[in-house]
Motif scaffolding. Structure first.
Motif, PDB file in Angstrom:
ATOM      1  N   UNK A 364     -46.355  21.921   5.938  1.00 29.20           N
ATOM      2  CA  UNK A 364     -46.667  22.776   7.091  1.00 29.20           C
ATOM      3  C   UNK A 364     -45.769  22.464   8.276  1.00 29.20           C
ATOM      4  N   UNK A 365     -45.129  21.290   8.260  1.00 27.38           N
ATOM      5  CA  UNK A 365     -44.265  20.905   9.374  1.00 27.38           C
ATOM      6  C   UNK A 365     -42.853  21.488   9.242  1.00 27.38           C
ATOM      7  N   UNK A 366     -42.540  22.109   8.108  1.00 25.04           N
ATOM      8  CA  UNK A 366     -41.172  22.609   7.857  1.00 25.04           C
ATOM      9  C   UNK A 366     -40.611  23.435   9.004  1.00 25.04           C
ATOM     10  N   UNK A 367     -41.389  24.427   9.407  1.00 23.23           N
ATOM     11  CA  UNK A 367     -40.894  25.367  10.402  1.00 23.23           C
ATOM     12  C   UNK A 367     -40.651  24.663  11.741  1.00 23.23           C
ATOM     13  N   UNK A 368     -41.513  23.713  12.063  1.00 20.51           N
ATOM     14  CA  UNK A 368     -41.347  22.965  13.315  1.00 20.51           C
ATOM     15  C   UNK A 368     -40.083  22.112  13.273  1.00 20.51           C
ATOM     16  N   UNK A 369     -39.818  21.491  12.125  1.00 22.58           N
ATOM     17  CA  UNK A 369     -38.609  20.675  11.983  1.00 22.58           C
ATOM     18  C   UNK A 369     -37.380  21.564  12.179  1.00 22.58           C
ATOM     19  N   UNK A 370     -37.420  22.716  11.528  1.00 20.28           N
ATOM     20  CA  UNK A 370     -36.293  23.636  11.599  1.00 20.28           C
ATOM     21  C   UNK A 370     -36.045  24.115  13.035  1.00 20.28           C
ATOM     22  N   UNK A 371     -37.130  24.451  13.719  1.00 20.90           N
ATOM     23  CA  UNK A 371     -36.970  24.939  15.094  1.00 20.90           C
ATOM     24  C   UNK A 371     -36.539  23.832  16.041  1.00 20.90           C
ATOM     25  N   UNK A 372     -37.025  22.621  15.814  1.00 21.60           N
ATOM     26  CA  UNK A 372     -36.602  21.500  16.658  1.00 21.60           C
ATOM     27  C   UNK A 372     -35.104  21.271  16.491  1.00 21.60           C
ATOM     28  N   UNK A 373     -34.620  21.378  15.250  1.00 25.20           N
ATOM     29  CA  UNK A 373     -33.186  21.208  14.975  1.00 25.20           C
ATOM     30  C   UNK A 373     -32.387  22.297  15.691  1.00 25.20           C
ATOM     31  N   UNK A 374     -32.794  23.558  15.539  1.00 26.52           N
ATOM     32  CA  UNK A 374     -32.088  24.671  16.196  1.00 26.52           C
ATOM     33  C   UNK A 374     -32.117  24.516  17.709  1.00 26.52           C
ATOM     34  N   UNK A 375     -33.269  24.110  18.203  1.00 26.48           N
ATOM     35  CA  UNK A 375     -33.445  23.963  19.644  1.00 26.48           C
ATOM     36  C   UNK A 375     -32.507  22.897  20.202  1.00 26.48           C
ATOM     37  N   UNK A 376     -32.355  21.803  19.477  1.00 24.93           N
ATOM     38  CA  UNK A 376     -31.449  20.754  19.932  1.00 24.93           C
ATOM     39  C   UNK A 376     -29.999  21.218  19.846  1.00 24.93           C
ATOM     40  N   UNK A 377     -29.690  21.872  18.735  1.00 26.45           N
ATOM     41  CA  UNK A 377     -28.321  22.346  18.529  1.00 26.45           C
ATOM     42  C   UNK A 377     -27.901  23.325  19.626  1.00 26.45           C
ATOM     43  N   UNK A 378     -28.788  24.227  19.979  1.00 20.34           N
ATOM     44  CA  UNK A 378     -28.464  25.258  20.980  1.00 20.34           C
ATOM     45  C   UNK A 378     -28.799  24.792  22.389  1.00 20.34           C
ATOM     46  N   UNK A 379     -29.380  23.611  22.471  1.00 24.69           N
ATOM     47  CA  UNK A 379     -29.806  23.076  23.756  1.00 24.69           C
ATOM     48  C   UNK A 379     -30.715  24.056  24.500  1.00 24.69           C
ATOM     49  N   UNK A 380     -31.605  24.695  23.738  1.00 29.66           N
ATOM     50  CA  UNK A 380     -32.540  25.601  24.410  1.00 29.66           C
ATOM     51  C   UNK A 380     -33.958  25.263  23.982  1.00 29.66           C
ATOM     52  N   UNK A 381     -34.809  24.903  24.951  1.00 34.24           N
ATOM     53  CA  UNK A 381     -36.175  24.475  24.623  1.00 34.24           C
ATOM     54  C   UNK A 381     -37.074  25.609  24.151  1.00 34.24           C
ATOM     55  N   UNK A 382     -38.080  25.257  23.379  1.00 36.17           N
ATOM     56  CA  UNK A 382     -39.135  26.220  23.052  1.00 36.17           C
ATOM     57  C   UNK A 382     -40.011  26.387  24.297  1.00 36.17           C
TER      58      UNK A 382
END
Ligand SMILES: Nc1ncnc2c1ncn2[C@@H]1O[C@H](COP(=O)(O)OP(=O)(O)OP(=O)(O)O)[C@@H](O)[C@H]1O
Ligand SMILES: [Mg+2]
Ligand SMILES: [Zn+2]
Length: 451
Positions: A364-382
């Motif tokens: 269930x944590x998959x999507x959160x891991x993926x978004x955290x990675x994208x968020x760090x890469x793009x330097x844009x917070x959720x």
């Protein structure tokens, strides 16, 4: 006492050799020979009923009423599946200094009043235990101590005093005269645990083994211990924080993966009845590389912050490191992210971490891991009050998770108002001022983040 005859048995194929060799002469495996007793098999592997048993129809067997013995520590009872069961054998593992002896002394002190409890200490002297009891405010606790490491003496004491509960702290210090191997060796640990387990079943006493964890994270000596006992509990948690988690890895008397949460205080371990918000760092504003997931480890929803740091590779091969999450799963998610989300992390180091030392085993944590990675890469917070959950499949689909409603409810209680969730977990109705973002595919989720 006369030395029983011993021989060496292979842990791979079971073949026997009279002396130790590096390679098994039967199957050719290396370093698999372990000292074992050559005593007549009939005596050693006597079944738990004592005598030969006959084939019986299941319907004619009356189940023994398993009344539960509450330990007086609610969180401990929770992981045990509502308390101890007579004749149950439990293994409690964990890193050095994490609180194994503290927990069992507290539980023993509470149990001792109604159930005779024997605490066998091989690691510390009786005086050291008394000192701990003093600090915990348990000096007059009705618990009996035995500082002993020899199996035969421990068994004799159990037979003589007939306790209902026995704590062995730790199984690695116990040794039997019958084997020449050193205490703590695979052969000793296995033989001593097997004998004490048989005694537990015969007498109906609860036996709790403390087991040390090796650097690799397994209980030292044998995985076989995990098969012998009824319940395997592990302490986890960041040793630098005061929170301690006890997880049931296996439980023949209750749900596995149940989690007990404690805080380590000067006066011992205190249960934390409502742990849902413990595993988040407190940010006033959303920060890049952070996503909060609602996991269901055990029966309670737990909100955990997943952090990611994605940074350009400084020469060499990119590193992938996961703390509290599965590293293989991270690699898989990064591949899905590339293939189905068009986000390339091949030139970057990727580090992910579950805050607070908690381990997340659920997909269930998959999507959160993926978004955290994208968020760090793009330097844009959720958004700062966003919650994310969902399993990610290899085809880029976002799969539903069980008990989605419950996760949403728990997070809403804690003030979360934006929910990025699998479409199939979309609730039929939601309270106002709650924003549900249902997604079917990984790219939709990433699009939402960019959005
Ligand atoms: N005076 C104290 N005040 C507060 N906490 C203490 C104090 N003394 C010890 N502790 C806590 O108790 C912990 C030790 O717990 P305990 O001895 O139960 O661990 P253990 O798992 O049995 O360790 P070992 O593997 O060494 O037997 C320490 O790490 C510390 O957190
Ligand atoms: Mg200890
Ligand atoms: Zn072999």
């Amino acid at each position: 006492m006369a030395k029983a005859k011993t021989l060496y048995a292979c842990t791979e194929c079971g073949g026997q050799s009279p002396k130790w060799q590096g390679q098994c002469p039967h199957c050719g495996a290396w370093n698999t020979l372990v000292e074992t007793l050559a005593a007549p098999a009939a005596a050693r592997f006597e079944n738990v009923a004592g005598a030969r048993s006959s084939v019986t129809p299941l319907a004619s067997v009356t189940p023994r009423a398993t009344s539960r013995i509450a330990t007086g520590l609610d969180e401990f009872d929770r992981v045990l599946g509502n308390g101890l069961v007579a004749g149950g054998v439990i293994l409690l593992g964990g890193d050095p200094g994490i609180g194994k002896s503290t927990l069992l002394l507290q539980a023993g002190a509470a149990l001792g009043a109604a159930h005779r409890t024997l605490y066998v200490t091989g690691e510390e002297s009786a005086e050291q235990i008394a000192l701990r009891a003093q600090r915990l405010g348990l000096v007059n606790a009705p618990i009996e101590l035995l500082a002993e490491v020899q199996l035969e003496a421990i068994v004799a004491a159990i037979n003589a005093t007939a306790p209902e509960i026995v704590v062995i702290d730790s199984i690695q210090t116990v040794y039997t005269e019958a084997l020449a191997s050193a205490p703590g060796s695979v052969a000793q640990v296995r033989e001593c645990a097997a004998q004490l387990t048989r005694l537990a079943k015969q007498r109906g006493v609860v036996v709790i083994f403390v087991g040390h964890v090796t650097k690799e994270g397994a209980i030292a000596g044998p995985r076989v211990l995990e098969h012998i006992v009824d319940t395997v509990l592990y302490f986890e948690g960041d040793p630098h924080s005061s929170f301690r988690l006890v997880r049931a890895i296996k439980n023949r008397f209750g749900a596995a993966n149940e989690l007990g949460v404690f805080a380590m205080t000067e006066r011992g371990l205190r249960g934390v009845a409502n742990p849902s918000a413990l595993f988040m760092s407190q940010h006033a504003q959303g920060v890049a590389g952070s996503a909060v997931v609602a996991t269901l480890e055990g029966s309670r929803p737990l909100l955990v912050e997943v952090q990611a740091l994605v940074d350009p590779v400084q020469g060499g091969t990119p590193r992938r490191l996961a703390v509290g999450l599965d590293a293989q799963r991270l690699a898989l998610l990064l591949a899905v992210l590339h293939r189905h989300g068009g986000v390339d992390t091949s030139g970057y180091d990727v580090f992910v971490n579950a805050v607070g030392g908690v381990r997340i085993l659920e997909p269930a944590a998959d999507l959160a891991v993926m978004l955290a990675v994208c968020s760090s890469l793009k330097n844009s917070p959720l958004p700062s009050k966003a919650l994310v959950f969902g399993e990610v499949g290899l085809a880029g689909e976002v799969r539903p998770v069980q008990r989605g409603q419950e996760r949403i409810r728990e997070a809403a209680k804690l003030g979360f108002d934006t929910f990025l969730i699998p479409n199939m977990n979309k609730p039929k109705q939601v309270q106002e001022n709650i924003n549900i973002v249902p997604v079917d595919r990984v790219d939709e989720a990433i699009g939402w983040l960019r959005g």
